[in-house]
Design an enzyme around this catalytic site. Structure first.
Site, PDB file in Angstrom:
ATOM      1  N   GLU A 140       6.265 -19.107  18.481  1.00  0.00           N
ATOM      2  CA  GLU A 140       7.661 -18.822  18.114  1.00  0.00           C
ATOM      3  C   GLU A 140       8.030 -19.487  16.789  1.00  0.00           C
ATOM      4  O   GLU A 140       9.051 -19.136  16.187  1.00  0.00           O
ATOM      5  CB  GLU A 140       8.606 -19.280  19.242  1.00  0.00           C
ATOM      6  CG  GLU A 140       8.942 -20.758  19.284  1.00  0.00           C
ATOM      7  CD  GLU A 140       7.843 -21.657  19.802  1.00  0.00           C
ATOM      8  OE1 GLU A 140       8.099 -22.862  19.993  1.00  0.00           O
ATOM      9  OE2 GLU A 140       6.704 -21.171  20.020  1.00  0.00           O
ATOM     10  N   CYS A 164       3.549 -24.796  24.870  1.00  0.00           N
ATOM     11  CA  CYS A 164       3.524 -26.251  24.753  1.00  0.00           C
ATOM     12  C   CYS A 164       3.990 -26.900  26.066  1.00  0.00           C
ATOM     13  O   CYS A 164       3.293 -26.833  27.066  1.00  0.00           O
ATOM     14  CB  CYS A 164       4.353 -26.702  23.554  1.00  0.00           C
ATOM     15  SG  CYS A 164       4.001 -28.400  23.013  1.00  0.00           S
ATOM     16  N   HIS A 190       2.572 -23.216  18.931  1.00  0.00           N
ATOM     17  CA  HIS A 190       3.913 -22.633  18.983  1.00  0.00           C
ATOM     18  C   HIS A 190       3.997 -21.300  18.236  1.00  0.00           C
ATOM     19  O   HIS A 190       4.353 -21.270  17.053  1.00  0.00           O
ATOM     20  CB  HIS A 190       4.919 -23.607  18.358  1.00  0.00           C
ATOM     21  CG  HIS A 190       5.228 -24.801  19.192  1.00  0.00           C
ATOM     22  ND1 HIS A 190       6.275 -24.841  20.080  1.00  0.00           N
ATOM     23  CD2 HIS A 190       4.610 -26.007  19.283  1.00  0.00           C
ATOM     24  CE1 HIS A 190       6.306 -26.023  20.673  1.00  0.00           C
ATOM     25  NE2 HIS A 190       5.304 -26.751  20.201  1.00  0.00           N
TER      26      HIS A 190
END
Length: 237
Positions: free
Chosen positions: A205, A86, A203
Site C-alpha cells: 500500500e 506487516c 507494504h
C-alpha cells in the site's frame, strides 16, 4: 467491490491502505473497528500494518482476540479474500489463519527500507496480474518480520505453492544479503492452503505511486480485483 480495512488500537497503516483503495484504485473502502462483530458487505478484508495493542506480549497476539476476528475467520472460511500486511500478517499467523510465525529480525534491528520481492506463484488471487518471476520493489518497516516455520511446514508450503513472495536482490537472485530480517528461505509472503488468505511483511500500500518511489504494490491489489471480476469466491458475514 468493497474493501474493509480493520482498525486495531495502534494501527498506523490503515490510512495508507484506504488511500490506495479509494484514491488510486477508485474503489469503495470502509474502516472496520476492532470491536465490531461484523464485517458487513465487504468483498476484501485488509489487516493493515502498525503496532496493534502496542505489540505487547508478542506482535499480533492480542489483536487476534479482538471481537472482529471471528467474523474475519468466518469470512475467510467461506472463501473471502483476506490480506494481512506487516502487523496484519502477524495477526493472521497468531490467529491460525496462516501458517508459521513472525519473530524478531536478525540482529534485532528495526528495518525500514526498499526491498525487492520475486513473485513465486502467479496463480493466487493476490498475484494473478503479475508475471512469473516478476521483481517488485516494495518498502518494509518492521522489527518482528523474520518468517519462521518448522521444516515440515516449510515443505508443505513449497509443495502446495503457498510461498507467494521471496526477498531477492535487484537481479532476482535469492541471496543472504537480500534477506532483510533472516526469514527462512527468504520468505516474504505466504497464503493459506485454499489460497484466499495471504500475508506479507512488505507494504504494497506504500508502493502505489511513483511519487513514493514505486507503484509495484498495485499488482497485488489489481490481482484481487481481477479475481473478483472473474467471479472469484466472496462472502459476506
Amino acid at each position: 467491490m468493497k474493501f474493509g480495512i480493520i482498525v486495531f488500537p495502534g494501527s498506523n497503516c490503515d490510512l495508507d491502505a484506504y488511500h490506495l483503495v479509494s484514491d488510486i484504485l477508485h474503489k469503495p473502502a470502509e474502516y472496520i473497528r476492532h470491536d465490531q462483530e461484523s464485517i458487513g458487505d465487504c468483498d476484501v478484508i485488509i489487516l493493515p500494518g502498525g503496532f496493534s495493542y502496542g505489540d505487547y506480549l508478542r506482535s499480533g497476539s492480542i489483536a487476534r482476540f479482538s471481537r472482529v476476528m471471528p467474523a474475519v475467520a468466518d469470512f475467510a472460511a467461506a472463501g473471502g479474500l483476506v490480506l494481512g500486511i506487516c502487523n496484519g500478517f502477524q495477526v493472521l499467523t497468531e490467529a491460525g489463519l496462516l501458517p508459521g510465525a513472525l519473530i524478531r529480525n536478525r540482529h534485532l534491528q528495526f528495518r525500514c527500507e526498499q526491498v525487492y520481492l520475486r513473485v513465486e506463484n502467479t496463480a493466487s488471487p493476490f498475484t494473478l496480474s503479475s508475471r512469473s518471476g516478476e521483481i517488485l520493489k516494495i518498502p518494509i518497516a518492521h522489527g518482528d518480520g523474520s518468517y519462521y516455520a518448522p521444516p515440515e511446514t516449510l515443505q508443505e508450503l513449497e509443495a502446495n505453492s503457498q510461498i507467494l513472495f521471496r526477498y531477492v536482490d535487484q537481479s532476482g537472485e535469492v541471496t543472504e544479503s537480500a534477506n532483510p530480517n533472516g526469514s527462512l528461505k527468504n520468505i516474504a509472503g505466504v497464503c493459506n492452503r485454499a489460497g484466499n488468505v495471504a500475508g506479507l511483511m512488505p507494504h504494497p500500500e506504500r508502493a502505489g505511486e511513483l511519487l513514493l518511489g514505486s507503484e509495484d504494490g498495485l499488482v497485488i491489489f489489481k490481482s484481487m480485483l481481477r479475481y473478483l471480476e472473474k467471479g472469484g469466491a466472496s462472502a459476506n458475514v
